[in-house]
Enzyme design. Structure first.
Site, PDB file in Angstrom:
ATOM      1  N   ASP A 107       0.880  -1.237   0.049  1.00  0.00           N
ATOM      2  CA  ASP A 107      -0.046  -0.130  -0.226  1.00  0.00           C
ATOM      3  C   ASP A 107       0.824   1.070   0.093  1.00  0.00           C
ATOM      4  OD1 ASP A 107      -2.003   1.802   0.557  1.00  0.00           O
ATOM      5  OD2 ASP A 107      -3.218   0.316   1.795  1.00  0.00           O
ATOM      6  N   ASP A 211      -2.656   4.969  -2.646  1.00  0.00           N
ATOM      7  CA  ASP A 211      -3.712   5.476  -1.839  1.00  0.00           C
ATOM      8  C   ASP A 211      -4.117   6.934  -2.427  1.00  0.00           C
ATOM      9  OD1 ASP A 211      -4.865   5.508   1.041  1.00  0.00           O
ATOM     10  OD2 ASP A 211      -3.542   7.389   1.030  1.00  0.00           O
ATOM     11  N   GLU A 278      -6.889   4.267  -5.967  1.00  0.00           N
ATOM     12  CA  GLU A 278      -7.983   4.432  -5.098  1.00  0.00           C
ATOM     13  C   GLU A 278      -8.409   5.635  -5.475  1.00  0.00           C
ATOM     14  OE1 GLU A 278      -9.616   5.093  -0.697  1.00  0.00           O
ATOM     15  OE2 GLU A 278      -7.646   5.755  -1.141  1.00  0.00           O
ATOM     16  N   HIS A 340     -11.141  -1.138   4.623  1.00  0.00           N
ATOM     17  CA  HIS A 340     -10.944  -0.505   6.043  1.00  0.00           C
ATOM     18  C   HIS A 340     -11.589   0.652   6.333  1.00  0.00           C
ATOM     19  CE1 HIS A 340      -8.069   1.112   3.414  1.00  0.00           C
ATOM     20  NE2 HIS A 340      -7.821   1.865   4.260  1.00  0.00           N
ATOM     21  N   ASP A 341     -12.322   1.374   5.242  1.00  0.00           N
ATOM     22  CA  ASP A 341     -13.081   2.626   5.404  1.00  0.00           C
ATOM     23  C   ASP A 341     -14.472   2.503   5.481  1.00  0.00           C
ATOM     24  OD1 ASP A 341     -10.398   3.954   5.388  1.00  0.00           O
ATOM     25  OD2 ASP A 341     -10.400   3.891   3.213  1.00  0.00           O
TER      26      ASP A 341
HETATM   27  C1  GLC Z   1      -7.370   6.386   1.992  1.00  0.00           C
HETATM   28  C2  GLC Z   1      -7.367   5.115   2.837  1.00  0.00           C
HETATM   29  C3  GLC Z   1      -7.687   5.870   4.117  1.00  0.00           C
HETATM   30  C4  GLC Z   1      -6.789   6.724   4.706  1.00  0.00           C
HETATM   31  C5  GLC Z   1      -6.922   7.800   3.669  1.00  0.00           C
HETATM   32  C6  GLC Z   1      -5.666   8.813   3.887  1.00  0.00           C
HETATM   33  O1  GLC Z   1      -8.594   6.758   1.686  1.00  0.00           O
HETATM   34  O2  GLC Z   1      -8.129   4.082   2.448  1.00  0.00           O
HETATM   35  O3  GLC Z   1      -7.828   4.752   5.190  1.00  0.00           O
HETATM   36  O4  GLC Z   1      -7.166   7.235   5.877  1.00  0.00           O
HETATM   37  O5  GLC Z   1      -6.655   7.470   2.404  1.00  0.00           O
HETATM   38  O6  GLC Z   1      -4.379   8.272   3.660  1.00  0.00           O
END
Ligand code: GLC
Length: 552
Positions: A107, A211, A278, A340-341
């Protein structure tokens, strides 16, 4: 064509057929009794993931970090946090993953660092240090310069600008105030971050999950964002607190950046490494991360539409059609229902194991890369944790939101609720950590009924259904590499139907997404059903089947 080129090109396409198991390392398995998961814990459980049939593991960040966003605030990119282990243990993990014929995706947080990263400390210290231009600094407005440069909000809901008296300037953050955005207009920053990517590729990781890749660049003119009628972000629109994040997300240059990163990753071509980004936003726009202006970019981008699409046949059919329209071969859609979000799958399905099986059938038989989040294969529920007890930084900054509103919402605001520990067995702490340790988040109360050990022993468990459908996908070329055609002739308000086709092999997938019994529209040879008992001619409520439609 050399004799090897067919298999070499086959191998280069491995990512299209793969299945991904996402591990949140803090919550997977604690091997040393400190109440948080770790790398040796993952190594110990690799056989489990392998047994389920997954090929690829994506692990949320485990590098050095103050842990304010549990690793998504990186303070040293080329390290392993002592919370999780050390570099030698990471190398061992990678070796063990590869020894099982599996892949590991790292990641990579490119958009921002922690504000405790040495680069940022230096950058924030004055306006003329060597790293002064590594982050995004702007003068404020107003006579004293203490009004933010514009109206931008961050994706986490807070204001996007934080004032630093040392520089008498504002610093920009696309996410939380302790995650300052790197300045990619500075070529030194880009070089440094690409070298970090090379560092992990040299170690042998098989690719990166990127990310918030949607946030890499923002409008250099800092134009104000327009108002929006939306309070909370949806998977269609990047809006928050009545503002559309038009100028600080999905900037043109972020699509070009994807192609540049592709070139870096392609320096390492054996085996082929992959990039998965993402981003929120419309599929017709974010497909540009994968292919834009004649250039290849990321291999895949998360399509979060699946998370919010109502679990109904017409909605799922429309979603599939959109995915097919915007990600035709050689592009590949992704199939994402949790992470995880976001809230846990079983909770979104109202606690129904039947529906969770049907969703898994869909996820592993559609055209696309399935991403599943640890524990969803046994049905770990959303564990209610009041905002005021939240360890998650988003929960902390939303403590003022009335709890009854949060409780009514299908989505979570306190991300702790989907990060609770894995449920391994019925011992105290569900086998996640030693019985005398204190897990970092509470374990789900129903762990005696829902745990891996128990579900392994029950032939009809959710876990065993995951195993079956993953195995079927792995063994069936039409399911892992074939084309998809919607079987419009069988689609109704209650039923979703599609074909998967490779050469002369043709399979029909039927999903009864209703609480009614439905007649099966044709004679069939069933390869897999979500229900082990029932009648050949009838689909039970929420039953899904994979059937042979033609086979040569
Ligand atoms: C992404 C991750 C999240 C994180 C954010 C900032 O959305 O999935 O968990 O808090 O980025 O890095």
């Amino acid at each position: 064509m050399s004799p090897n080129s067919a298999s070499a090109s086959e191998d280069a396409e491995w990512w299209k057929k793969t299945t991904v198991y996402h591990i949140y390392p803090r919550s997977f398995f604690d091997s040393n009794g400190d109440g948080i998961g770790d790398i040796p814990g993952i190594i110990e459980k690799l056989d489990y993931i392998h047994y389920l049939g997954y090929e690829t593991i994506w692990i949320s960040p485990f590098t050095e970090s103050p842990q304010k966003d549990f690793g998504y605030d990186v303070s040293d990119y080329c390290s392993v946090s002592s919370h999780y282990g050390d570099m030698a243990l990471f190398e061992k993990l990678l070796q063990e993953v590869h020894a099982r014929g599996m892949k590991l995706v790292f990641d990579l947080v490119l958009n921002h660092t922690s504000n405790e990263h040495a680069w940022f400390k230096e950058s924030a210290s004055s306006r003329d240090n060597p790293k002064a231009d590594w982050y995004i600094w702007r003068n404020g407005k107003g006579r004293k310069g203490t009004t933010p440069p514009n109206n931008w909000r961050a994706m986490a809901g807070n204001k996007a600008w934080t004032y630093y008296p040392e520089r008498k300037q504002f610093n920009y953050t696309a996410f939380l105030p302790f995650q300052p955005d790197l300045n990619y207009d500075n070529p030194e920053v880009k070089d440094a971050m690409f070298d970090i990517a090379r560092f992990w590729l040299n170690k042998g990781v098989d690719g990166f999950r990127l990310d918030i890749i949607s946030a890499i660049y923002e409008d250099p003119e800092l134009r104000d964002n327009p108002l929006s009628f939306r309070l909370a972000p949806s998977d269609k629109s990047l809006s928050i607190f009545f503002q559309h994040l038009k100028h600080n997300f999905l900037h043109e240059k972020s699509f070009e950046f994807a192609a540049e990163l592709r070139n870096v990753v392609d320096e390492f071509d054996s085996p082929r490494r992959i990039l998965i980004g993402e981003s929120h936003g419309d599929e017709g726009l974010i497909n540009r991360f994968c292919y834009d202006k004649g250039r290849n970019g990321l291999n895949a981008i998360f399509l979060f539409k699946a998370v919010s699409t109502p679990f109904k046949a017409p909605n799922y059919r429309d979603m599939l059609m959109r995915f097919e329209e915007h990600f035709p071969e050689p592009l590949m859609p992704t199939l994402v229902f949790a992470n995880h979000d976001r809230t846990r799958v079983i909770s979104r399905m109202g606690g129904s194991v039947e529906k969770a099986k049907l969703l898994a059938l869909f996820q592993f038989t559609c055209r696309g890369i399935p991403f599943t989040y640890f524990g969803d294969e046994i049905g770990i529920p959303r564990v209610r944790i009041p905002l005021r007890h939240g360890k998650d930084a988003i929960a902390m900054q939303h403590k003022w939101v009335p709890q009854f509103l949060v409780d009514r919402s299908a989505e979570i605001l306190n991300r702790d609720e989907c990060r609770t520990p894995m449920l391994w067995n019925e011992e105290a702490n569900a086998g996640f950590c030693h019985v005398s340790s204190q897990p970092w988040l509470p374990v789900a109360e129903n762990f005696r009924e829902i745990n891996v050990e128990r579900q392994m022993a029950e032939p009809d468990s959710l876990l065993n259904f995951y195993r079956k459908v993953i195995r079927l996908r792995n063994e069936t070329r039409a399911l892992n590499a074939g084309r998809l055609e919607i079987a419009h002739e069988f689609c109704t308000r209650k039923m979703l139907a599609y074909y998967r086709i490779a050469g002369d092999d043709k399979y029909l997938v039927l999903l009864n997404m209703s609480k009614y019994r439905l007649k099966v529209p044709l004679d069939n040879n069933v390869l897999l059903s979500t229900h082990t008992q029932g009648e050949a001619a009838q689909l039970q409520p929420f039953e899904g089947r994979v059937m042979v439609a033609a086979h040569h």
